[in-house]
Write a protein that holds these residues in place. Structure first.
Motif: not given
Length: 274
Positions: A208-212
């Motif tokens: 959660d909170g990370e792109a991709g």
């Protein structure tokens, strides 16, 4: 007195010795024997018995230098070692000269015959009535590489799944692809006929909170770039139904058949029957 006893003992040992000298040397060479042909689009072939002049693959159940030939590796003499990979060092011109069609990889579900031959067997055209004993070996197999199942899920995603069993001499792996290459936030395998969070046998996700996103191809048991592993894979499947499922960032948490952002592949249990 001691010397006399020792002399008697030595005579007794000599009298009990019933050996007839060293064993006679092995006569003749070990015949060619195929040890393994892996289940793969580009199978690995391993054998014992010595070096060979050719390794070939034919469509169907007969090893022959004819129009059924699809792959061939040759050498002027018996110099090919005990291991080759189909699709590499292809003698394409030789295959065409026999009327065959060169292939770099095999086709799922088709029957093939894999063979090895010494120069003496190759020189008689693989004619089994003339092939010298021990100079030729073959095996017939039907490739079974793609796991059978049904793709479904969010119709707007329109994902079609594909799982391939890729066997190598050092071990097997399962490769998952899907098209279009939708980036998933989670990818999981459940031992059941529907998606869900219970009975998971593998689960990876983008934190959660990370792109991709997770994009194909993905090897089951190997963590995709940018993801983390929540449930490790044991390395094997049981004769059971499984569901591979993935969700996008639009997913709202449901596992009903057409839930938004949800896609899945129901794997048939007969893929894993012995």
């Amino acid at each position: 007195m001691t010397c006399a006893v020792l002399a008697v003992a030595l005579v007794g040992l000599a009298a009990c010795d019933t050996t007839e000298g060293p064993l006679a040397p092995f006569e003749g060479e070990r015949p060619l024997e195929l040890l393994a042909v892996t289940q793969s689009f580009t199978p690995e072939v391993q054998w014992v018995g010595g070096r060979v002049a050719a390794v070939g693959v034919n469509r169907g159940s007969v090893a022959a230098l004819d129009e059924t030939l699809v792959w061939l590796q040759t050498a002027p003499d018996n110099t090919i070692g005990s291991f080759v990979t189909v699709g590499q060092q292809t003698a394409a011109d030789a295959i065409r000269s026999y009327g065959g069609t060169p292939l770099d990889s095999l086709v799922d579900g088709e029957e093939y015959t894999v063979w090895i031959a010494e120069r003496s067997a190759l020189d008689v055209g693989l004619d089994t009535t003339r092939v010298p004993a021990g100079s030729f070996a073959d095996t017939t197999l039907t490739t079974s590489l793609v796991l059978r199942g049904i793709s479904s899920g969010d119709r707007d995603l329109g994902v079609e799944w594909r799982i391939v069993r890729d066997e190598r001499l050092v071990g097997s792996r399962f490769v998952v692809t899907w098209s279009p290459a939708v980036p998933f936030r989670r990818l999981a395998i459940r031992q059941a006929s529907t998606g869900g969070f219970t009975d998971l046998v593998w689960h990876v996700l983008i934190p959660d909170g990370e792109a991709g996103g997770i994009t194909p191809p993905v090897v089951i048991g190997e963590t995709p770039p940018g993801a983390q592993e929540a449930v490790p894979f044991s390395g094997a499947f049981e004769p059971s139904a499984y569901t591979v499922w993935g969700v996008t960032e639009d997913w709202e948490g449901g596992f009903s058949t057409f839930s938004t952002g949800y896609s899945f592949f129901r794997v048939f249990p007969n893929n894993f029957d012995d």
